[in-house]
Structure formats: C-alpha cells, structure tokens
Design a protein around this motif. Structure first.
Motif, PDB file in Angstrom:
ATOM      1  N   HIS A  52       1.744  -2.424 -32.979  1.00  0.00           N
ATOM      2  CA  HIS A  52       0.538  -1.751 -33.466  1.00  0.00           C
ATOM      3  C   HIS A  52      -0.553  -2.785 -33.666  1.00  0.00           C
ATOM      4  O   HIS A  52      -0.306  -4.004 -33.713  1.00  0.00           O
ATOM      5  N   PHE A  53      -1.776  -2.277 -33.757  1.00  0.00           N
ATOM      6  CA  PHE A  53      -2.953  -3.127 -33.962  1.00  0.00           C
ATOM      7  C   PHE A  53      -3.906  -2.394 -34.894  1.00  0.00           C
ATOM      8  O   PHE A  53      -4.135  -1.189 -34.753  1.00  0.00           O
TER       9      PHE A  53
ATOM     10  N   ILE B 151      -7.165   1.462 -35.740  1.00  0.00           N
ATOM     11  CA  ILE B 151      -5.718   1.356 -35.843  1.00  0.00           C
ATOM     12  C   ILE B 151      -5.109   2.115 -34.675  1.00  0.00           C
ATOM     13  O   ILE B 151      -5.499   3.240 -34.370  1.00  0.00           O
ATOM     14  N   ALA B 152      -4.181   1.478 -33.970  1.00  0.00           N
ATOM     15  CA  ALA B 152      -3.529   2.079 -32.815  1.00  0.00           C
ATOM     16  C   ALA B 152      -2.088   1.606 -32.781  1.00  0.00           C
ATOM     17  O   ALA B 152      -1.754   0.518 -33.271  1.00  0.00           O
ATOM     18  N   THR B 153      -1.234   2.419 -32.173  1.00  0.00           N
ATOM     19  CA  THR B 153       0.179   2.089 -32.101  1.00  0.00           C
ATOM     20  C   THR B 153       0.713   2.432 -30.716  1.00  0.00           C
ATOM     21  O   THR B 153       0.143   3.274 -30.006  1.00  0.00           O
TER      22      THR B 153
ATOM     23  N   LEU C 112      -4.306   8.784 -36.206  1.00  0.00           N
ATOM     24  CA  LEU C 112      -4.984   7.497 -36.321  1.00  0.00           C
ATOM     25  C   LEU C 112      -6.361   7.606 -35.689  1.00  0.00           C
ATOM     26  O   LEU C 112      -6.560   8.342 -34.726  1.00  0.00           O
ATOM     27  N   THR C 113      -7.315   6.844 -36.227  1.00  0.00           N
ATOM     28  CA  THR C 113      -8.698   6.913 -35.775  1.00  0.00           C
ATOM     29  C   THR C 113      -9.220   5.512 -35.489  1.00  0.00           C
ATOM     30  O   THR C 113      -9.039   4.595 -36.295  1.00  0.00           O
ATOM     31  N   ASP C 114      -9.850   5.366 -34.347  1.00  0.00           N
ATOM     32  CA  ASP C 114     -10.615   4.155 -34.010  1.00  0.00           C
ATOM     33  C   ASP C 114     -12.098   4.504 -34.077  1.00  0.00           C
ATOM     34  O   ASP C 114     -12.531   5.499 -33.493  1.00  0.00           O
TER      35      ASP C 114
ATOM     36  N   GLN D 101      -5.418   9.322 -32.203  1.00  0.00           N
ATOM     37  CA  GLN D 101      -4.029   9.284 -31.783  1.00  0.00           C
ATOM     38  C   GLN D 101      -3.198  10.125 -32.743  1.00  0.00           C
ATOM     39  O   GLN D 101      -3.090   9.821 -33.937  1.00  0.00           O
ATOM     40  N   ASN D 102      -2.612  11.192 -32.226  1.00  0.00           N
ATOM     41  CA  ASN D 102      -1.770  12.086 -33.026  1.00  0.00           C
ATOM     42  C   ASN D 102      -0.399  11.451 -33.199  1.00  0.00           C
ATOM     43  O   ASN D 102       0.221  11.001 -32.227  1.00  0.00           O
TER      44      ASN D 102
END
Length: 465
Positions: A64-65, A84-86, A104-106, A127-128
C-alpha cells in the motif's frame, strides 16, 4: 534515520503469521513552504484470495501507499494531496494498517484564495475495499474545477455571486460524464416598515452535459453518447420578523420565518445523470434555501413555500437556548425527491432542532424529523459535548424508523462517544467508540489514539477495530 535536517525516514521489518515479511516505511519532509509525509509497505509471498475467481496468489507482491502534503505556493495559491491506495481490497485489514472507511480516496488539488473569491482544481480517484467489486471499475474524476466570486454591493444595494464548475467523471463500466455549469445569483436585503427583514434573490444557472451511457447504466440497451443541457431560473423571497424583549438580564427572541420560491417545473430529465445528488434526506438545514439538492445534477424545480418559527433566550451568564421548527409545502403534486426523504409529498415532514449552550464548557443539541401526516418519528439525533481543553468528551445518538412505503428500509440506531485527554504538555490521547444498537448491539468502530507532539514533530499511534 535522518536523511538531512528537514527530513526523516523510518523503516520497519516484521514477520506476519502465514503472511510473509512486511517491509514498511515512513518518510517525512519539511519544506520552507509546506510538508510531505508518506507511509508505504510491501510484502512478498503473501496469500491473496480473489473472491470473484478461484485463483489464490501465494507468491505475489502486495502493498500500500499513502501520502499527505500541503504547500503554500504564494500568498493566494496553495497545493495539496491526500492519497491512499492498496494492491488489493484485503491487504490493509490483513496487516492491520489503519483506515476509517470502506473505500479509499486519492485527492490532488490546487486552490486560490481571493478577497471575495475562491477557486479549486482537483483530481480524485477511488478504491472500493469490498472484495466483491473489481478495482478496475472504480470511478475517477480528472478534473473537477470550480470558482466562486462575490461582488461588492451595486447601486441597488444588492450583491452578485457567480460560480462555475467543470467536471470530467469516468465510471468506465456504466458511464462517462463531462459537465460544465455556470450560475449567478443576485441578492438584495430590505428592511420592512415594522422592523421585519426581507431578502429578495434571483438565480440563473446553466448546465451542459456530454455523457457516454453504457448498457450497465440502464438507460439505453447499447452504448450511446447524449449531449443535453438546461437553463434554470429561480426567484426567491425570504421574510423574517424578529420580536425581541428584555426581561432583566435575559434577552428573548421570537422570529417567524417564511420563504417562497418560484421556478419552472421539471428540468431533471433521465438523460441528465444523477451522480452527486443520490443521497438526500430532508432536515432543518434545508429550510429557507432555494436548491435543497446537493451538487449540480438535480435542481429544485416548481413553486413552494417554507415556513417555521425560530426562538431563543440569551443570558450573559447562563448562556443560550434556541429552537427552530418548520416545514415546506409544494404547490405541485409531482416531485423529484425519492420516497422516504421527507419531501416526497406536497407537505413535507416537520423538521426541527434545539440547541442548549449554558457555557463554553457544555453544549447539547437535539434534531428530529416527524412525519407530516401522523407526526411519527422518522429520524432523531441527540448529542452533547463538554469539558475543558485538557479533558473533554462528546456523545451522540442517532435513530431512524421504518418507512411504510419502503419495506426494505428497516429501523436503525447507533450511539457514538469520544474522549480527548492531555497527559502532559506533549502527550495526549483519544478514545472513540461507535456502537450499533440493532442486531445484537455490535461494535461498528473502536479506536484508541496516543500522540506525542513537540516543536519539531508529531507522532501518533493508533489501535482500531
């Protein structure tokens, strides 16, 4: 380790049971005009099951980042990011990395602040975290730009407000939307002969849509592109008559409020997709405003009148107590508001609130929505906040009832509380809990935070469930 004086890097290596080795790091950089913080992790040989297929990846790379940053580019321009992303939907939960929502939301943005204006250009990605949804079908926004400007009073004593919005939304599996919106509003306050107050407003908004519909959206059997638009005018008149009396050192206020709005009927066709007004529920904050829909995709058409009563008592020692109660009446039988929102009938549900503020150390509020026909409780919320800077807390309770016309909507209630405390000048903590009071009173979210903060850095540790 310290990379250079204004930056710092922390690297952690740990073994996870049956999950491989996790390498995580945090990088913090302080600039002369801002900061950047990143949190990253990667693991090798971790098992990841995709519930949409029979594949089990036992030797894959997962991680993740996340990043957070803010930079002051000038006295009026600022840039920032929250990201935030995975690699997959179960990674964060599997390795106990903190997250607070089921998606998650960028967000990357550039904004400008003016004396009477504000502008923003943003890009969003989502990202769900539900494993049953494909990451490849998640929507993204690139870009959304909006600008607001309020002028000085003109020769008639009114003010103009101008706003513009540009959106490019891609949902890939259902539709792609390109939208341009421009709006203007002119407001003129007036004083009545009896001490009453008026505000007259004129609104004009234009929206243009270029939409690619896929069969999955349900509007067309084949993929089609539709170009459409609308020009929507609305006029409004707000009237209030404050009656004020002083009894000793107590000031009392009784203020009837009425607002009337007139606009053409319709202007919400199916070929204009509804993406930013899907969630709506009538409450006290929606009284006496022209457009009760959030966003741009739906307009509040037709003619209606809102009416209510605002009252309060104010004391320099005992604080204040205020209440507002009101409802709305629509002159047309048809409505664009879904059933259960409180606006699906000509006469709306009754909404109100009570706020009690005896001092700066304690506040209490109660909000409710009652059915207009039998005054049955549809939604209620009560909460309190109290304490001092070193120790304070809050508690709230929300309850919703079943809707007779919507059998799938079941009663629900939950309670939430939080406590904030300071242990020393540098150490502080927070405890939060949200409890579902239905279906066995399960816990929805629990967390404990401990923070160290000094002049150079801040470190927060969190345990959440």
């Amino acid at each position: 380790m310290t990379v250079d004086p204004p930056s710092e890097l922390t690297v952690t290596l740990r073994e996870a049971p049956d999950g491989g080795t996790v390498l995580s790091g945090q990088y913090r950089q302080r600039f002369g005009n801002g900061f950047l913080t990143t949190n990253d992790s990667v693991t090798f040989g971790s098992k990841s099951t995709n519930p949409r297929t029979t594949d089990v990846n036992a030797n894959g790379v997962r991680g993740h980042f996340s990043a957070s940053g803010l930079w002051d580019l000038s006295s009026s321009w600022r840039a920032g990011l929250e990201s935030i992303a995975t690699s997959d939907q179960t990674y964060l939960q599997r390795y106990h990395f903190p997250y607070t929502t089921n998606f998650l939301t960028d967000h990357l943005w550039l904004e400008r602040f003016g004396p009477t204006s504000y502008g923003n250009i943003s890009a969003y990605g989502y990202q769900n975290l539900d494993p049953n949804f494909s990451i490849a079908s998640e929507p993204f926004v690139l870009p959304q730009a909006y600008y607001n400007l309020t002028t000085q009073p003109d020769f008639l004593g009114g003010r103009w407000q101008f706003n513009g919005d540009v959106l490019n939304l891609a949902k890939r599996d259902t539709l792609n939307v390109r939208r341009v919106s421009f709006g203007s509003q002119w407001r003129r306050p007036l004083a009545g002969p009896l001490g009453d107050r008026y505000q007259f407003s004129l609104n004009l908004r234009g929206d243009g849509y270029d939409t690619d519909f896929s069969p999955g959206y349900g509007l067309t059997p084949t993929r089609e592109t539709k170009v459409t638009g609308r020009v929507f005018p609305q006029a409004g008149l707000n009237w209030r008559y404050p009656w004020i009396d002083q009894i000793g050192n107590i000031n009392a206020l009784i203020e009837p409020v009425v607002a009337a709005f007139a606009a053409p009927i319709g202007f919400n066709p199916a070929r204009i997709p509804n993406e930013d007004a899907q969630s709506f529920e009538f409450d006290d904050t929606d009284l006496f405003i022209g457009n009760r829909w959030p966003g741009y995709d739906r307009v509040d058409s037709g003619q209606r009148v809102d009416y209510g009563l605002h009252a309060g008592v104010f004391n320099p020692i005992a604080g204040s107590t205020q209440f507002l109660v009101g409802e709305s009446y629509r002159f047309q039988s048809n409505t664009q508001f879904p059933a259960g929102t409180g606006l699906d009938r000509r006469r709306s549900d009754v909404v109100g609130r009570v706020t009690v503020s005896p001092s700066g150390y304690f506040n209490l509020f109660y909000r409710a929505r009652l059915d207009s026909q039998d005054l049955a409780m549809r939604r209620q919320e009560v909460g309190a906040y109290g304490g001092v800077a070193n120790l304070n807390g809050s508690i709230s309770y929300i309850s919703t009832s079943a809707i007779p016309s919507q059998p799938t909507v079941q009663p629900a209630s939950q309670i939430s509380f939080g406590v904030n405390f300071a242990l020393t000048d540098r150490w502080s903590g927070q405890v939060t809990q949200t409890q579902n009071l239905n279906q066995g009173a399960t816990s929805l979210h629990s967390a404990v935070h401990l923070t160290y903060r000094d002049d150079c850095l801040a470190i927060t540790g969190t345990i959440s469930r």
